[in-house]
Design an enzyme around this catalytic site. Structure first.
Site, PDB file in Angstrom:
ATOM      1  N   GLY A  67      -6.415   3.781  -5.144  1.00 55.44           N
ATOM      2  CA  GLY A  67      -7.034   5.079  -4.901  1.00 55.44           C
ATOM      3  C   GLY A  67      -8.419   4.976  -4.289  1.00 55.44           C
ATOM      4  N   LYS A  81       0.824  -1.235   0.000  1.00 59.39           N
ATOM      5  CA  LYS A  81       0.000   0.000   0.000  1.00 59.39           C
ATOM      6  C   LYS A  81       0.848   1.270   0.000  1.00 59.39           C
ATOM      7  CE  LYS A  81      -3.553  -0.571  -0.399  1.00 59.39           C
ATOM      8  NZ  LYS A  81      -4.190  -0.952  -1.704  1.00 59.39           N
TER       9      LYS A  81
END
Length: 361
Positions: free
Chosen positions: A325, A118
């Site tokens: 996102g 991430k």
């Protein structure tokens, strides 16, 4: 007299039946056949030797011309900069008629994106794949952390084929945090180049949890998992989303095996705000020409991410998938404040190891 005449006439008749010219014709016919066969044999020998060589040479010239065209089109040869066709700063190898130097082969990687989950590793890999001198595996092989028992031959077989001078690489973000991985990577290559994309550990943890909850919606809340005891505010640093963010701890493990100049740190935040700037530094680290530049990117306001104007193998713009996102889950500001206090000393230690301040508050 009659007998003599009869014998003589008989002899003459026989001689008349087989004149010398018939024998000559037969001899000539045989010589003609023999010479024809000789010409045919000579022609076959010529074709199988000299003729083939000239054809190979002609094909080699065609291939060489095609290579030159492709090289110019892909930006391998940059005129006037004094560097070679493959951007390594050394003269380009001369190719012979066999073209051996240009044979694509599967090789062990010379560079690894080892973390962090991430942090922006997928974006970095996609951006780097625009470079003609990078051959990157699309999937995450998890060799050093999960499949090490399969051996290096299996690992090599997973890699894409690459030409001499191209850099083979893969990304598996879990490598950065697994205990045995640094020693295993070192056993493969002491010279491998390592890339780590780092991001504010608090934001990273929330992003990690957001991904987890998208796959398992019935898990407990972020707050209940982040604290061992909510009343005493004792944080559970062994909970994976928080443990991954202890960058200094993981970095020290890698520095025990590799010198600092073999580890390049990419700012996950700047990878979004200034992708060309971060990609320029990565290309420098890999010893490549800066071919991926700001002309390759545009900013997508909806996703809040940079996207590629013309990605590899396509003429259409491309943004990362829907899983990138995501909108983060909402977390109690007080919990975020406590997490920032928790990470502060760890971040300071990491800045010292890194030799740079990433500005995480």
């Amino acid at each position: 007299m009659a007998t003599f005449y009869h014998r003589h006439h008989h002899h003459f008749s026989q001689h008349h039946l087989h004149p010398p010219s018939t024998d000559l014709r037969r001899l000539f016919h045989r010589l003609t056949i023999a010479s024809s066969l000789s010409i045919i044999c000579f022609s076959l020998v010529y074709l199988l030797t000299g003729g083939c060589e000239s054809e190979l040479a002609e094909n080699s010239e065609i291939k060489s011309s095609a290579r030159d065209f492709l090289a110019k089109a892909s930006g391998w040869r940059q005129e006037g900069n004094g560097s070679d066709a493959l951007g390594s700063g050394h003269p380009a190898p001369e190719t012979n008629s066999s073209g051996k130097e240009w044979t694509a082969a599967r090789r062990l990687p010379q560079a690894l994106i080892i973390g962090v989950k991430k942090g922006g590793t997928r974006a970095l890999l996609e951006f780097l794949r625009l470079h003609p001198d990078i051959r990157a595996l699309g999937s995450e092989p998890h060799f050093f952390d999960r499949h090490y028992a399969r051996g290096l031959d299996w690992y090599r077989s997973m890699m894409p084929k690459a030409l001499d001078g191209q850099i083979v690489m893969e990304k598996t973000p879990r490598y950065f945090v697994t205990v045995d991985t640094p020693a295993r990577v070192h056993a493969m290559s002491q010279d491998v180049k390592l890339i780590v994309v780092v991001r504010d550990p608090v934001t990273r943890a929330i992003s990690d949890y957001t991904q987890i909850i998208s796959k398992t919606p019935d898990i407990p809340s972020f707050e209940s998992l982040a604290f061992k005891n909510r009343t005493t505010s004792q944080i559970d640093s062994l909970w994976s989303p928080l443990w991954i963010g202890l960058y200094a701890q993981h970095m020290e493990r890698w520095l025990a095996w590799f010198p600092r100049n073999q580890i390049h740190l990419v700012s996950g935040e700047r990878l979004i705000s200034d992708p060309a700037g971060e990609l320029g530094k990565v290309q420098d680290f890999l010893g490549l020409q800066r071919i991926v530049t700001d002309k390759h990117f545009y900013f997508n306001k909806t996703k809040g991410f940079p996207c590629l104007k013309k990605p590899e193998g396509s003429s259409k713009p491309h943004c990362l998938g829907k899983t990138k996102g995501r909108t983060h889950v909402s977390i109690d500001p007080e919990v975020i404040r406590k997490l920032r206090d928790f990470y502060k000393p760890h971040n300071q230690r990491f800045y010292q190891l890194a030799g740079q301040n990433f500005g995480w508050h």
